[in-house]
Every structure is written in structure tokens, then in C-alpha cells.
Design an enzyme around this catalytic site. Sequence first.
Site, PDB file in Angstrom:
ATOM      1  N   ALA A 144       0.868  -1.182   0.000  1.00  0.00           N
ATOM      2  CA  ALA A 144       0.000   0.000   0.000  1.00  0.00           C
ATOM      3  C   ALA A 144       0.902   1.228   0.000  1.00  0.00           C
ATOM      4  CB  ALA A 144      -0.890  -0.024   1.235  1.00  0.00           C
ATOM      5  N   GLY A 149       0.719  -4.961   0.943  1.00  0.00           N
ATOM      6  CA  GLY A 149      -0.499  -5.021   0.131  1.00  0.00           C
ATOM      7  C   GLY A 149      -0.266  -5.689  -1.218  1.00  0.00           C
ATOM      8  N   GLU A 170      -0.551  -9.241  -0.495  1.00  0.00           N
ATOM      9  CA  GLU A 170      -1.969  -9.497  -0.197  1.00  0.00           C
ATOM     10  C   GLU A 170      -2.808  -9.481  -1.467  1.00  0.00           C
ATOM     11  OE1 GLU A 170      -1.729  -6.371   2.739  1.00  0.00           O
ATOM     12  OE2 GLU A 170      -2.492  -7.722   4.273  1.00  0.00           O
ATOM     13  N   GLU A 210       5.067  -4.935   6.969  1.00  0.00           N
ATOM     14  CA  GLU A 210       4.399  -3.817   7.659  1.00  0.00           C
ATOM     15  C   GLU A 210       4.929  -3.617   9.075  1.00  0.00           C
ATOM     16  OE1 GLU A 210       2.865  -6.269   5.976  1.00  0.00           O
ATOM     17  OE2 GLU A 210       1.219  -5.465   4.764  1.00  0.00           O
TER      18      GLU A 210
HETATM   19  N1  CAA Z   1       4.627   3.169  -0.688  1.00  0.00           N
HETATM   20  C1  CAA Z   1       5.033   4.324  -1.238  1.00  0.00           C
HETATM   21  N2  CAA Z   1       6.177   4.441  -1.956  1.00  0.00           N
HETATM   22  C2  CAA Z   1       6.929   3.343  -2.096  1.00  0.00           C
HETATM   23  C3  CAA Z   1       6.563   2.100  -1.535  1.00  0.00           C
HETATM   24  C4  CAA Z   1       5.341   2.036  -0.800  1.00  0.00           C
HETATM   25  N3  CAA Z   1       4.891   0.899  -0.271  1.00  0.00           N
HETATM   26  N4  CAA Z   1       7.517   1.187  -1.832  1.00  0.00           N
HETATM   27  C5  CAA Z   1       8.440   1.840  -2.561  1.00  0.00           C
HETATM   28  N5  CAA Z   1       8.094   3.127  -2.730  1.00  0.00           N
HETATM   29  C6  CAA Z   1       8.821   4.177  -3.446  1.00  0.00           C
HETATM   30  C7  CAA Z   1      10.014   4.663  -2.657  1.00  0.00           C
HETATM   31  O1  CAA Z   1       9.630   5.620  -1.692  1.00  0.00           O
HETATM   32  C8  CAA Z   1      10.877   5.235  -3.743  1.00  0.00           C
HETATM   33  O2  CAA Z   1      10.364   6.500  -4.105  1.00  0.00           O
HETATM   34  P1  CAA Z   1      11.367   7.775  -4.216  1.00  0.00           P
HETATM   35  O3  CAA Z   1      12.251   7.427  -5.391  1.00  0.00           O
HETATM   36  O4  CAA Z   1      10.444   8.916  -4.496  1.00  0.00           O
HETATM   37  O5  CAA Z   1      12.110   7.842  -2.953  1.00  0.00           O
HETATM   38  C9  CAA Z   1      10.613   4.313  -4.919  1.00  0.00           C
HETATM   39  O6  CAA Z   1       9.377   3.644  -4.638  1.00  0.00           O
HETATM   40  C10 CAA Z   1      11.680   3.236  -5.073  1.00  0.00           C
HETATM   41  O7  CAA Z   1      11.844   2.582  -3.832  1.00  0.00           O
HETATM   42  P2  CAA Z   1      13.248   2.396  -3.090  1.00  0.00           P
HETATM   43  O8  CAA Z   1      14.174   3.516  -3.427  1.00  0.00           O
HETATM   44  O9  CAA Z   1      12.987   2.188  -1.635  1.00  0.00           O
HETATM   45  O10 CAA Z   1      13.762   1.054  -3.786  1.00  0.00           O
HETATM   46  P3  CAA Z   1      14.742  -0.056  -3.183  1.00  0.00           P
HETATM   47  O11 CAA Z   1      15.037  -0.965  -4.306  1.00  0.00           O
HETATM   48  O12 CAA Z   1      15.864   0.560  -2.438  1.00  0.00           O
HETATM   49  O13 CAA Z   1      13.839  -0.839  -2.075  1.00  0.00           O
HETATM   50  C11 CAA Z   1      11.854  -1.946  -1.295  1.00  0.00           C
HETATM   51  C12 CAA Z   1      12.740  -1.564  -2.514  1.00  0.00           C
HETATM   52  C13 CAA Z   1      12.601  -2.935  -0.391  1.00  0.00           C
HETATM   53  C14 CAA Z   1      10.606  -2.598  -1.850  1.00  0.00           C
HETATM   54  C15 CAA Z   1      11.513  -0.666  -0.472  1.00  0.00           C
HETATM   55  O14 CAA Z   1      11.012   0.316  -1.369  1.00  0.00           O
HETATM   56  C16 CAA Z   1      10.487  -0.878   0.584  1.00  0.00           C
HETATM   57  O15 CAA Z   1      10.807  -1.395   1.645  1.00  0.00           O
HETATM   58  N6  CAA Z   1       9.209  -0.467   0.324  1.00  0.00           N
HETATM   59  C17 CAA Z   1       8.144  -0.533   1.288  1.00  0.00           C
HETATM   60  C18 CAA Z   1       7.642  -1.950   1.487  1.00  0.00           C
HETATM   61  C19 CAA Z   1       6.552  -1.989   2.547  1.00  0.00           C
HETATM   62  O16 CAA Z   1       6.785  -1.681   3.706  1.00  0.00           O
HETATM   63  N7  CAA Z   1       5.324  -2.384   2.158  1.00  0.00           N
HETATM   64  C20 CAA Z   1       4.196  -2.428   3.044  1.00  0.00           C
HETATM   65  C21 CAA Z   1       3.373  -1.179   2.923  1.00  0.00           C
HETATM   66  S1  CAA Z   1       2.078  -1.041   4.127  1.00  0.00           S
HETATM   67  C22 CAA Z   1       0.858  -2.071   3.551  1.00  0.00           C
HETATM   68  O17 CAA Z   1       0.945  -2.655   2.494  1.00  0.00           O
HETATM   69  C23 CAA Z   1      -0.352  -2.189   4.448  1.00  0.00           C
HETATM   70  C24 CAA Z   1      -1.356  -3.226   4.032  1.00  0.00           C
HETATM   71  O18 CAA Z   1      -1.383  -4.314   4.551  1.00  0.00           O
HETATM   72  C25 CAA Z   1      -2.349  -2.920   3.028  1.00  0.00           C
END
Ligand code: CAA
Length: 259
Positions: A67, A110, A113, A133
Amino acid sequence: MNYEFIIVEPQFQTYVALIRLNRPKELNALNLQLMLELKNALVSLDENENVRCIIITGNEQAFAAGADIKQMESKSAIDLLKIDQFETWDQIRKTKKPIIAAVCGFALGGGCELAMTCDMIVAGESAKFGQPEIKIGVMPGAGGTQRLTRAIGKALAMEMVLTGKFISAYEALKSGLINRVVPDDVYLDEALKLANEISQMSPVSVRLAKESVLRAFESGLQEGLYFERKNFYMCFASEDQKEGMKAFVEKRKPDFKGK
Ligand code: CAA
């Protein structure tokens, strides 16, 4: 229909529609509009007689990295309650036609999911599945604690949910989360092969069979068995049942019309 965050090809191949999540710079983070578009696309494809199977995919970097954290960051519990975004997810689950998730790269939070809400998952070797998360101070909210646990069992699900660790495509295959793993350059072809195979079957019995398998997750055994039996009998109301059995007797390939 015009979509901003997804690309929809209703006739990607005969009877097979493709939906591509398309926010590549954000690793296909699932914001509210994307999820609404996805729901609307699925409703429309579900009504389209020329579609028998749907594939949802992302790109080589990400199916979806979760998400949209930036959209959620400042929200209060009551904001989330009012937005009730998971209502949209429930609609996805109600799609009658089979949905295959074709996953490459990250399927996190998400994103994992969403893949699990689909009926089958085909993955490229680089796919990574996880519910991270916990690392951002929350927990899965779109079915992760439930669907993951049912799919792979308590031990591994608990570890993934409590530590946020990712599992590889091969670990996901071994633990029963996904259907198959193939090299990254053919993951979509492989999903398409599976979709084509299902599209050859009677759409009526595919629909009833999908409903029945899903019921196994949502009811006790006895209720599930009754549900299955009713759907089995219901198949005999279709022309496809007559055609399927006649074709078997006549030693030819059936021509299912979805009637
Ligand atoms: N939401 C918003 N933006 C996101 C995102 C997310 N879930 N995942 C990645 N992005 C964005 C980053 O912020 C980044 O944007 P900027 O260039 O503007 O900074 C861009 O995508 C590229 O990401 P990274 O630079 O972080 O790429 P990476 O290769 O270094 O890392 C990753 C990749 C490990 C997937 C890392 O991006 C990450 O940990 N993302 C979040 C994963 C996460 O926590 N997901 C759970 C979300 S909460 C949820 O889903 C709740 C639910 O149950 C519904």
C-alpha cells in the site's frame, strides 16, 4: 475506460484479459486511486463475455511494493475507517472469473496481499514475497495475517509477519504460496499458458468451481461440502455439461460456450 495507474487489455489474447499495475517509479505502490481503478476494471472484465480469465501483473522490478505508505503516513484511524479502502479489496475478491497474479520482483505488504487475493500465482525467479508492515510500525491489513497463514501455515506466516522477512520465489513455491516459478523472462508467458488452459474449460463450471474452492477457506468442512454439491448439481443446468460429456463419449474436443 481511461485509467491513470493501470493498463487494461481486455483482449490480450483470445478469452484472456491483462491488467498491468503501472506506477513503476513507486514500485507499483497501491494508492487509493489505483485500487479503485483495479476494482472497476475487474467489474468490467467480469461482465465481458469475451473474457474467461484475467491476469494481473506488474513489471520486472515489482508486482507491487505494498500500500502507498506516503498516502497513509499522516492518516488517523478514523480517516482510514471513513476511507474504508479494504472495501475495494473485498470487491476484488468477489470477481467471478479466475484471476492469475503474474509476479516478478517485489510482492510486499499489500502487494503480497493482492497476489494472494488472486486465485493463482505464477512467479519469476526474482520474485520476493513479504509482509514487512511490522517494520513501519503497523501490521498487514488487507488479509495478510489470514490468507498467508492459511496458505503456508502458522510457523512461517508468523515469522514473516513478525519479522517482515521476505521469502524467495522458490521458498514461496515450497511452502505452497504460489503455483510455479519460471525464469523472469517468461513469467508472463507462463501465466498466459495457465490462463489459456483454463479458458478452454466451460466458463460456467470454472465459475462454480472457483466459488467452491474459495468456500473451503471460509467455512467448515460440512458447509463446504454442501456448497460444493449444490454447485456440482448446478453444472448440470448448463449446455456446457451436455457438450463436455457428449464430446467425451464421441472422443472429440468439447466446444464450451459458457451457457
Ligand atoms: N509506498 C510508497 N512508496 C513506495 C513504496 C510504498 N509501499 N515502496 C516503494 N516506494 C517508493 C520509494 O519511496 C521510492 O520512491 P522515491 O524514489 O520517491 O524515494 C521508490 O518507490 C523506489 O523505492 P526504493 O528507493 O525504496 O527502492 P529499493 O530498491 O531501495 O527498495 C523496497 C525496494 C525494499 C521494496 C523498499 O522500497 C520498501 O521497503 N518499500 C516498502 C515496502 C513496505 O513496507 N510495504 C508495506 C506497505 S504497508 C501495507 O501494504 C499495508 C497493508 O497491509 C495494506
